[in-house]
Design a protein around this motif. Structure first.
Motif, PDB file in Angstrom:
ATOM      1  N   GLN A  45       0.837  -1.200   0.000  1.00 25.12           N
ATOM      2  CA  GLN A  45       0.000   0.000   0.000  1.00 25.12           C
ATOM      3  C   GLN A  45       0.875   1.256   0.000  1.00 25.12           C
ATOM      4  O   GLN A  45       1.330   1.703   1.053  1.00 25.12           O
ATOM      5  CB  GLN A  45      -0.930   0.002   1.217  1.00 25.12           C
ATOM      6  CG  GLN A  45      -2.014  -1.057   1.116  1.00 25.12           C
ATOM      7  CD  GLN A  45      -2.977  -1.035   2.289  1.00 25.12           C
ATOM      8  OE1 GLN A  45      -2.762  -0.343   3.271  1.00 25.12           O
ATOM      9  NE2 GLN A  45      -4.031  -1.808   2.188  1.00 25.12           N
ATOM     10  N   SER A  86      -5.239  -8.336   4.953  1.00 21.71           N
ATOM     11  CA  SER A  86      -6.441  -8.020   5.725  1.00 21.71           C
ATOM     12  C   SER A  86      -7.080  -9.247   6.370  1.00 21.71           C
ATOM     13  O   SER A  86      -7.462  -9.215   7.542  1.00 21.71           O
ATOM     14  CB  SER A  86      -7.465  -7.316   4.820  1.00 21.71           C
ATOM     15  OG  SER A  86      -6.973  -6.068   4.387  1.00 21.71           O
ATOM     16  N   GLN A 126     -14.465   5.255   3.405  1.00 19.08           N
ATOM     17  CA  GLN A 126     -14.449   4.421   2.211  1.00 19.08           C
ATOM     18  C   GLN A 126     -14.799   5.244   0.982  1.00 19.08           C
ATOM     19  O   GLN A 126     -15.704   6.080   1.011  1.00 19.08           O
ATOM     20  CB  GLN A 126     -15.437   3.262   2.372  1.00 19.08           C
ATOM     21  CG  GLN A 126     -15.387   2.253   1.238  1.00 19.08           C
ATOM     22  CD  GLN A 126     -16.198   1.004   1.558  1.00 19.08           C
ATOM     23  OE1 GLN A 126     -16.628   0.807   2.691  1.00 19.08           O
ATOM     24  NE2 GLN A 126     -16.405   0.163   0.563  1.00 19.08           N
ATOM     25  N   SER A 151     -12.548  -5.363  -4.125  1.00 15.11           N
ATOM     26  CA  SER A 151     -12.028  -5.051  -2.799  1.00 15.11           C
ATOM     27  C   SER A 151     -11.297  -6.286  -2.290  1.00 15.11           C
ATOM     28  O   SER A 151     -11.125  -7.255  -3.032  1.00 15.11           O
ATOM     29  CB  SER A 151     -13.158  -4.629  -1.844  1.00 15.11           C
ATOM     30  OG  SER A 151     -12.622  -3.986  -0.703  1.00 15.11           O
ATOM     31  N   SER A 155     -11.883  -7.648   4.403  1.00 16.13           N
ATOM     32  CA  SER A 155     -11.776  -6.228   4.729  1.00 16.13           C
ATOM     33  C   SER A 155     -13.138  -5.643   5.094  1.00 16.13           C
ATOM     34  O   SER A 155     -14.192  -6.142   4.679  1.00 16.13           O
ATOM     35  CB  SER A 155     -11.187  -5.444   3.548  1.00 16.13           C
ATOM     36  OG  SER A 155     -12.112  -5.400   2.465  1.00 16.13           O
ATOM     37  N   PRO A 157     -14.311  -2.676   4.007  1.00 12.14           N
ATOM     38  CA  PRO A 157     -14.981  -2.165   2.806  1.00 12.14           C
ATOM     39  C   PRO A 157     -15.722  -3.246   2.023  1.00 12.14           C
ATOM     40  O   PRO A 157     -16.824  -2.996   1.512  1.00 12.14           O
ATOM     41  CB  PRO A 157     -13.830  -1.573   1.990  1.00 12.14           C
ATOM     42  CG  PRO A 157     -12.810  -1.175   3.008  1.00 12.14           C
ATOM     43  CD  PRO A 157     -12.883  -2.259   4.040  1.00 12.14           C
ATOM     44  N   GLN A 172     -13.465 -10.170  -4.973  1.00  8.34           N
ATOM     45  CA  GLN A 172     -12.607 -10.070  -3.794  1.00  8.34           C
ATOM     46  C   GLN A 172     -11.245 -10.700  -4.082  1.00  8.34           C
ATOM     47  O   GLN A 172     -11.159 -11.889  -4.391  1.00  8.34           O
ATOM     48  CB  GLN A 172     -13.271 -10.749  -2.588  1.00  8.34           C
ATOM     49  CG  GLN A 172     -14.569 -10.064  -2.170  1.00  8.34           C
ATOM     50  CD  GLN A 172     -15.127 -10.659  -0.903  1.00  8.34           C
ATOM     51  OE1 GLN A 172     -14.629 -10.446   0.197  1.00  8.34           O
ATOM     52  NE2 GLN A 172     -16.204 -11.424  -1.053  1.00  8.34           N
ATOM     53  N   TYR A 176      -4.990  -5.166  -2.329  1.00 11.37           N
ATOM     54  CA  TYR A 176      -5.472  -4.022  -3.090  1.00 11.37           C
ATOM     55  C   TYR A 176      -4.624  -3.788  -4.331  1.00 11.37           C
ATOM     56  O   TYR A 176      -5.126  -3.299  -5.355  1.00 11.37           O
ATOM     57  CB  TYR A 176      -5.493  -2.762  -2.217  1.00 11.37           C
ATOM     58  CG  TYR A 176      -6.552  -2.818  -1.144  1.00 11.37           C
ATOM     59  CD1 TYR A 176      -7.904  -2.875  -1.482  1.00 11.37           C
ATOM     60  CD2 TYR A 176      -6.207  -2.840   0.200  1.00 11.37           C
ATOM     61  CE1 TYR A 176      -8.882  -2.950  -0.505  1.00 11.37           C
ATOM     62  CE2 TYR A 176      -7.184  -2.914   1.189  1.00 11.37           C
ATOM     63  CZ  TYR A 176      -8.528  -2.965   0.831  1.00 11.37           C
ATOM     64  OH  TYR A 176      -9.490  -3.044   1.795  1.00 11.37           O
ATOM     65  N   THR A 192     -12.703  -0.306  -4.360  1.00 11.29           N
ATOM     66  CA  THR A 192     -13.167   0.401  -3.176  1.00 11.29           C
ATOM     67  C   THR A 192     -12.374  -0.004  -1.944  1.00 11.29           C
ATOM     68  O   THR A 192     -12.104  -1.182  -1.716  1.00 11.29           O
ATOM     69  CB  THR A 192     -14.677   0.177  -2.909  1.00 11.29           C
ATOM     70  OG1 THR A 192     -15.090   1.030  -1.824  1.00 11.29           O
ATOM     71  CG2 THR A 192     -14.982  -1.267  -2.541  1.00 11.29           C
ATOM     72  N   THR A 193     -11.962   0.992  -1.233  1.00  9.57           N
ATOM     73  CA  THR A 193     -11.386   0.850   0.102  1.00  9.57           C
ATOM     74  C   THR A 193     -11.308   2.268   0.669  1.00  9.57           C
ATOM     75  O   THR A 193     -11.948   3.184   0.155  1.00  9.57           O
ATOM     76  CB  THR A 193     -10.020   0.135   0.094  1.00  9.57           C
ATOM     77  OG1 THR A 193      -9.604  -0.052   1.461  1.00  9.57           O
ATOM     78  CG2 THR A 193      -8.956   0.921  -0.648  1.00  9.57           C
ATOM     79  N   ASP A 194     -10.512   2.456   1.700  1.00  7.76           N
ATOM     80  CA  ASP A 194     -10.461   3.759   2.346  1.00  7.76           C
ATOM     81  C   ASP A 194      -9.738   4.776   1.465  1.00  7.76           C
ATOM     82  O   ASP A 194      -8.789   4.453   0.741  1.00  7.76           O
ATOM     83  CB  ASP A 194      -9.762   3.635   3.699  1.00  7.76           C
ATOM     84  CG  ASP A 194     -10.444   2.595   4.574  1.00  7.76           C
ATOM     85  OD1 ASP A 194     -11.655   2.345   4.371  1.00  7.76           O
ATOM     86  OD2 ASP A 194      -9.782   2.018   5.444  1.00  7.76           O
ATOM     87  N   GLU A 219     -13.962   5.273   8.884  1.00 12.66           N
ATOM     88  CA  GLU A 219     -13.066   4.198   9.300  1.00 12.66           C
ATOM     89  C   GLU A 219     -12.085   4.732  10.334  1.00 12.66           C
ATOM     90  O   GLU A 219     -11.413   5.736  10.093  1.00 12.66           O
ATOM     91  CB  GLU A 219     -12.300   3.635   8.100  1.00 12.66           C
ATOM     92  CG  GLU A 219     -13.173   3.165   6.948  1.00 12.66           C
ATOM     93  CD  GLU A 219     -14.150   2.076   7.335  1.00 12.66           C
ATOM     94  OE1 GLU A 219     -13.845   1.295   8.259  1.00 12.66           O
ATOM     95  OE2 GLU A 219     -15.237   2.014   6.724  1.00 12.66           O
TER      96      GLU A 219
END
Length: 273
Positions: A45, A86, A126, A151, A155, A157, A172, A176, A192-194, A219
């Motif tokens: 990340q 995750s 998110q 995603s 997780s 999200p 899934q 990411y 999609t995630t934060d 979050e």
């Protein structure tokens, strides 16, 4: 008391040593010679937790983890990093493979049944990442029209999409970065995630992606640790409070996430342990 044969004493000594050895890997009393503190984070990340080609670690989560380690008595060269996807985070903590995890780890009631959290050290929301030329995805509601959304398994999200947007075709993946690669090659329509995670990927590939719509959740990232370890939780909480107070928290945010165009928010108030 009758004396044990010499071999028996050797066996007793070996047993004591075998019991003691696991604690040297994740102890918290201060970094003695040879001791390592095992910390979990993400390796894929950008801007948060990234293992660089030269083997070094970078990102906001990494900087928070290192600051906490320093306050616990462990300099950077006494840290051993453990990748923490995750879906594996609770198991890594419960099995004693890590002392604590700093890995975009949202504090939720279901997770608090299995592990404890110090924090939150960051609050985000998110959001959605799409290709830069996309015009028909403008927010979460526009995903209901058979859009393919990616995603990560396990997780928060991913679970939110299942619960609130059942009309979405949710894919899934394990990471990411795999989702972003699928977005890049057209296999899916959005990730999609934060927002802070998506911003890191967008900054890594200038002009390729964009974040759309408004965040549709809150979050609260916490530092995960073994349940009922109140002493460690208090020490971590005190370390994060110090990081926020002395300016190191904002400096770490600006360094790692500023290039993605995100302005550092006010540090969140931490819950008690």
């Amino acid at each position: 008391m009758p004396s044990l044969p010499r071999l028996s004493w050797r066996l007793v000594g070996a047993a004591v040593l075998a019991v003691a050895l696991p604690f040297t890997a994740t102890g918290c009393g201060g970094g003695g010679s040879g001791d390592k503190l095992v910390i979990g984070t993400k390796f894929d990340q950008p801007g948060l937790g990234l293992k660089n080609p030269d083997g070094t670690m970078s990102g906001f989560d990494v900087d928070v983890a290192k600051y906490v380690a320093k306050e616990l008595g462990y300099p950077e060269d006494k840290i051993e990093w453990k990748e923490s996807p995750s879906g594996q985070r609770e198991n890594l903590i419960q099995n004693g493979q890590v002392k604590y995890i700093v890995a975009t780890y949202s504090i939720t009631d279901s997770r608090k049944q299995k592990v404890d959290f110090a924090g939150p050290y960051l609050v985000t929301g998110q959001s959605l990442l799409v290709r830069a030329d996309n015009t028909d995805i403008t927010g979460a509601e526009s995903l209901q029209n058979n859009k393919k959304l990616c995603s990560v398994s396990g997780s928060t999200p991913a679970q939110r999409i299942k619960d609130k947007y059942p009309g979405v075709q949710l894919q899934q993946y394990d990471t990411y970065s795999a989702c972003v690669e699928a977005l890049k090659n057209g296999a899916i329509d959005a990730v999609t995630t934060d927002e802070v995670i998506l911003a890191g990927y967008a900054a890594q590939s200038p002009g390729a992606f964009k974040i759309v719509g408004q965040p549709f959740s809150e979050e609260r990232y916490g530092i995960g640790l073994k349940k009922d370890d109140k002493e460690l939780c208090t020490k971590i909480t005190d370390a994060v409070k110090k990081m926020e107070a002395d300016g190191s928290w904002k400096a770490a945010f600006d360094k790692n996430l500023g290039p993605a165009g995100i302005t550092a928010p006010a540090p969140p108030a931490l819950d008690g342990c």
